[in-house]
Design an enzyme around this catalytic site. Structure first.
Site, PDB file in Angstrom:
ATOM      1  N   GLY A 290      39.097  51.173 141.821  1.00 15.38           N
ATOM      2  CA  GLY A 290      37.716  51.926 141.709  1.00 15.38           C
ATOM      3  C   GLY A 290      38.187  51.907 142.727  1.00 15.38           C
ATOM      4  N   SER A 291      38.612  52.415 143.819  1.00 19.27           N
ATOM      5  CA  SER A 291      38.285  53.461 144.821  1.00 19.27           C
ATOM      6  C   SER A 291      37.432  54.380 144.734  1.00 19.27           C
ATOM      7  CB  SER A 291      39.900  53.134 145.931  1.00 19.27           C
ATOM      8  OG  SER A 291      40.211  53.853 145.642  1.00 19.27           O
ATOM      9  N   ASN A 292      37.726  55.456 144.043  1.00 21.94           N
ATOM     10  CA  ASN A 292      37.112  56.662 143.673  1.00 21.94           C
ATOM     11  C   ASN A 292      35.329  56.361 143.263  1.00 21.94           C
ATOM     12  OD1 ASN A 292      38.395  59.289 144.643  1.00 21.94           O
ATOM     13  ND2 ASN A 292      40.133  57.987 142.884  1.00 21.94           N
TER      14      ASN A 292
ATOM     15  N   MET B  62      42.369  55.256 132.179  1.00 24.85           N
ATOM     16  CA  MET B  62      43.484  55.394 131.525  1.00 24.85           C
ATOM     17  C   MET B  62      43.297  55.377 129.522  1.00 24.85           C
ATOM     18  SD  MET B  62      45.005  55.705 134.003  1.00 24.85           S
ATOM     19  CE  MET B  62      45.986  56.326 135.677  1.00 24.85           C
ATOM     20  N   ARG B  63      41.790  55.839 129.101  1.00 24.73           N
ATOM     21  CA  ARG B  63      42.522  55.510 128.039  1.00 24.73           C
ATOM     22  C   ARG B  63      41.851  57.295 127.530  1.00 24.73           C
ATOM     23  NH1 ARG B  63      42.041  52.474 123.053  1.00 24.73           N
ATOM     24  NH2 ARG B  63      41.120  53.673 121.355  1.00 24.73           N
TER      25      ARG B  63
ATOM     26  N   ASN C 127      37.116  64.529 136.401  1.00 29.68           N
ATOM     27  CA  ASN C 127      38.036  64.278 136.469  1.00 29.68           C
ATOM     28  C   ASN C 127      38.413  63.762 137.408  1.00 29.68           C
ATOM     29  OD1 ASN C 127      40.049  62.024 135.738  1.00 29.68           O
ATOM     30  ND2 ASN C 127      41.583  63.148 135.470  1.00 29.68           N
TER      31      ASN C 127
ATOM     32  N   HIS D 143      42.158  63.706 139.707  1.00 29.90           N
ATOM     33  CA  HIS D 143      44.461  63.498 139.423  1.00 29.90           C
ATOM     34  C   HIS D 143      44.026  63.462 140.662  1.00 29.90           C
ATOM     35  CE1 HIS D 143      47.859  63.356 137.104  1.00 29.90           C
ATOM     36  NE2 HIS D 143      48.082  64.360 138.235  1.00 29.90           N
TER      37      HIS D 143
HETATM   38  C1  GAR Z   1      43.066  57.736 141.497  1.00 28.20           C
HETATM   39  O1  GAR Z   1      44.644  57.736 142.379  1.00 28.20           O
HETATM   40  C2  GAR Z   1      43.271  58.958 140.654  1.00 28.20           C
HETATM   41  O2  GAR Z   1      43.759  59.909 140.642  1.00 28.20           O
HETATM   42  C3  GAR Z   1      44.497  58.814 139.568  1.00 28.20           C
HETATM   43  O3  GAR Z   1      44.474  57.443 139.800  1.00 28.20           O
HETATM   44  C4  GAR Z   1      44.311  56.027 140.436  1.00 28.20           C
HETATM   45  C5  GAR Z   1      42.699  55.893 139.705  1.00 28.20           C
HETATM   46  O4  GAR Z   1      42.491  55.172 141.733  1.00 28.20           O
HETATM   47  N1  GAR Z   1      43.967  59.559 138.019  1.00 28.20           N
HETATM   48  C6  GAR Z   1      44.686  60.277 137.252  1.00 28.20           C
HETATM   49  O5  GAR Z   1      46.027  59.985 137.729  1.00 28.20           O
HETATM   50  C7  GAR Z   1      44.833  60.273 136.598  1.00 28.20           C
HETATM   51  N2  GAR Z   1      45.394  61.157 135.872  1.00 28.20           N
HETATM   52  P1  GAR Z   1      40.626  54.432 141.836  1.00 28.20           P
HETATM   53  O6  GAR Z   1      40.367  53.155 140.537  1.00 28.20           O
HETATM   54  O7  GAR Z   1      40.975  53.271 142.865  1.00 28.20           O
HETATM   55  O8  GAR Z   1      39.881  55.370 141.961  1.00 28.20           O
END
Ligand code: GAR
Length: 217
Positions: free
Chosen positions: A13-15, A92-93, A109, A111
Site C-alpha cells: 500500500g505505498s501508493n 491483485m484480484r 489504476n 501500473h
Molecule cells: C505498484 O508498483 C503498482 O504500480 C503495481 O503494484 C505495485 C503496488 O505497490 N500495480 C500493478 O502492477 C498493476 N498491474 P503498492 O502496494 O506499494 O502501492
C-alpha cells in the site's frame, strides 16, 4: 464538496499511503473514506489505520472463482461508505466486466510501465528485456482488459544499463507516488474528461518537458 474515494489494495500500500497523504491537504478535491483489502495480511491496512482511515477486509480466497459474489460484497461496502471514485493500488484480484463497466470513468489504476507497453506481471523486467531507455508509470481508467484503458497521466524515468528489475521498480515507484495523487486530483476536480477512449486534461499540463536517455555527453 470533496469526492469520496475508496482505495483497493492487496499488499504493502505505498501508493495508498501517497494518496492518503495528498488527500490530507485541505485544498485536495477528494477524501479517502475507506481502504478495502482482499487480503487480511495486506501491510497497507495497518498504514491506513495509523492514518485514521476506515479499513475493511473482504477475503477473496473463500469466493474462489465466484468473482460476482465477491464483488457483491465489495459493492455493498462501497455503498455503505457512499464511495464515488475508486483507486486500485496494487489490487491483485481481477474484476468482472460488469463491475468494471459499472465504475467506468470513476475507477483508476496505476501500473509501473508506460502503457500500452508491458502490461501484466513483471513490467520492469519486461522493460529491461526489451532494452527500452525510458520507462515509467501510468495512471489509467480501468476497463475490462488488464492494465489498459484511457490514460490519465504518465511519468517517465531513464533506464540505466546496470538497472535490475528492483532498482528500476524503486525509481518508478517514486514517480508513481507523484502521479497517482496528481491524477486523482485532476479526476476529482473535473479536469480530466473522457472523449471516447481518450482522456483529455484541462490545460494540457506538462507539454514541453523532454527526457532523453541515455544523455549524450
Ligand atoms: C505498484 O508498483 C503498482 O504500480 C503495481 O503494484 C505495485 C503496488 O505497490 N500495480 C500493478 O502492477 C498493476 N498491474 P503498492 O502496494 O506499494 O502501492
Amino acid at each position: 464538496m470533496k469526492r469520496r474515494v475508496a482505495i483497493l489494495i492487496s499488499g504493502r500500500g505505498s501508493n495508498m499511503a501517497a494518496l492518503i497523504e495528498a488527500a490530507g491537504a485541505s485544498d485536495f478535491p477528494a477524501e479517502i473514506v475507506v481502504v478495502i483489502s482482499n487480503r487480511a495480511d495486506a501491510g497497507g491496512l495497518e498504514r491506513a489505520r495509523a492514518s485514521g482511515i476506515a479499513t475493511v477486509t473482504i477475503e477473496s480466497k473463500p469466493f474462489g472463482k465466484d468473482r460476482a459474489a465477491f464483488e457483491a460484497v465489495l459493492q455493498t461496502t462501497l455503498d455503505q461508505h457512499r464511495v464515488e471514485l475508486i483507486c486500485l493500488g496494487g489490487f491483485m484480484r481481477l474484476l468482472t466486466a460488469e463491475f468494471v463497466q459499472h465504475w467506468y470513468g470513476r475507477m483508476l489504476n496505476i501500473h509501473p510501465s508506460l502503457l500500452p507497453s508491458f502490461p501484466g506481471l513483471d513490467p520492469q523486467g519486461q522493460a529491461l528485456r526489451a532494452g527500452v531507455k525510458i520507462s515509467g508509470a501510468t495512471v489509467h481508467f480501468v476497463i475490462p482488459e488488464t492494465d489498459a484503458g484511457p490514460i490519465v497521466m504518465q511519468g517517465a524515468v531513464a533506464v540505466a544499463d546496470d538497472d535490475t528489475a528492483e532498482t528500476l521498480a524503486d525509481r518508478i515507484l517514486g514517480v508513481e507516488h507523484r502521479i497517482y495523487p496528481d491524477a486523482l486530483r485532476l479526476l476529482a476536480a473535473g479536469q480530466a474528461r473522457l472523449e471516447g477512449e481518450i482522456c483529455k486534461t484541462e490545460g494540457n499540463i506538462g507539454v514541453g518537458a523532454v527526457l532523453i536517455s541515455p544523455a549524450a555527453t
